[in-house]
Design an enzyme around this catalytic site. Structure first.
Site: not given
Ligand code: PLP
Length: 365
Positions: A69, A169, A308
């Site tokens: 994120t 992913q 979510c």
């Molecule tokens: N991007 C994708 C495609 C994800 O599936 C996720 C998590 O579900 C994230 C970003 C966010 O990653 P993090 O949980 O390390 O913040």
């Protein structure tokens, strides 16, 4: 023993990652110049080298973050551009961040298989002279569909457009090499392939200027202030590994057996290029919440199409973008396999699924 099928949410911590994180837990501050600090710096730099080499990048390109994120936020907020083009199926950390920038935002549609409309990207790039950041994920978290990111990057060259890919992913599930993809920015998250939660990275092409979003410290070559999470970073690097080829075969077996138990099951994006670990499916008339609870009571952890962050089940913007019938999308279940998945887990899954089908058939009789 529970059977865990939610690796796309979080993959269980690998023993090697646990050991590396534990042994780094007591190291000092990586910015300190004394012996304890230098040991922490060495651990962070070692992890940086491992990650860079895994992705075919240079260590100087790696900026450690608190996860996917933050890395996505850094990419979207940090690039000084006039326009953002994002695919309709991006993770909210890309979609919502893009919309919050107050810039022109264009959304790339996807087809019924969940693959981006590359013709639309071509038109958007040809129609405007605005400097642009294009963000297209490498693989989707719900369907596992792999996007033509290399083609996106080729199209963006010489068009004042930078390319970011959220590879959260994909890393650890398929080979991800910066040189093959030819993107400018790439996001990784440790907990999606067996590393600790709270560690990720943004890999940034050399020479690309972007503004840091956290200030107040010179860490990560001044690109991300804040004391590094040394233990999580050490665990991150120790977890880097490729998924065994058997996982793809187990996923395919799971899908084949799902269809034997209930031939009317719809497997989304089944014929698209997909991650070998992900299956997203629905049985007409079966709600995802009911299925998830039944699986859980039977000792099987799955996710609904779109789980979510609040834990509530929301409508899936990914299946919506694919124009999947609303009723069917409401029944979407995601099973995601990973490094710890065994054939016995598949048997558990199918046994639980068969009990759900039997119940449905009993009620209908
Ligand atoms: N991007 C994708 C495609 C994800 O599936 C996720 C998590 O579900 C994230 C970003 C966010 O990653 P993090 O949980 O390390 O913040």
């Amino acid at each position: 023993m529970r059977a865990y099928f939610d690796h796309n949410a979080t993959s269980p911590l690998k023993p090697a990652a646990r050991a590396a994180a534990l042994s780094a837990m007591e190291l000092g501050n990586a910015s300190s110049v004394h012996t304890e600090g230098r040991a922490a710096r060495a651990a962070v730099d070692h992890a940086r080298e491992i990650l860079a080499s895994f992705l075919g990048a240079d260590p100087s390109m790696v900026i450690f973050t608190s996860g996917g994120t933050e890395a996505n936020n850094l990419a979207i907020r940090g690039c000084a551009v006039e326009r953002l083009i994002v695919s309709a199926i991006e993770h909210p950390s890309v979609l919502e961040t893009a919309l919050a920038q107050g810039l022109v935002v264009e959304t790339l549609p996807v087809d019924g298989n969940g693959v981006i409309d590359i013709g639309c990207l071509h038109a958007l790039l040809s129609d405007s002279k605005l400097s642009t950041l294009v963000s297209v994920m490498l693989a989707n978290n719900e369907t596992g569909v792999i996007q033509p990111v290399h083609q996106v990057a080729r199209m963006c060259r010489n068009r004042r457009a930078w390319v970011h890919t959220d590879a959260v992913q994909a890393v650890g599930k398929i080979q991800v090499l910066l040189s093959d993809l030819d993107v400018d920015l790439l996001t990784v998250s440790a907990h999606k392939f067996g590393g600790p939660k709270g560690a990720g990275a943004l890999v940034v092409r050399e020479g690309l200027y972007f503004s840091p979003q956290l200030s107040g410290g010179g860490q990560e070559l001044g690109r991300r202030a804040g004391t590094e999470n040394v233990a999580a970073i050490a665990g991150f690097a120790a977890a880097l590994d490729h998924l065994a080829p058997e996982i793809g075969a187990l996923r395919d077996e799971l899908e084949a057996r799902l269809l034997v138990s209930a031939p009317q099951t719809v497997i989304f994006s089944r014929h698209a290029d997909r991650l070998p670990n992900t299956s997203c499916f629905a049985l007409p008339g079966l709600s995802a919440d009911t299925a998830l609870m039944s699986f859980d009571l039977d000792g099987v952890a799955v996710s609904t199409g779109s789980a979510c962050s609040s834990g509530k089940v929301a409508r899936s913007h990914v299946l919506d973008a694919m124009a999947i019938d609303r009723g069917l999308a409401g029944g979407a279940i995601r099973a995601s396999l990973g490094w710890s998945t065994t054939r016995a887990d598949i048997d558990e899954f199918i046994a639980a699924w068969s009990r759900i089908i039997e119940r449905i058939n009993r009620i209908a009789a």
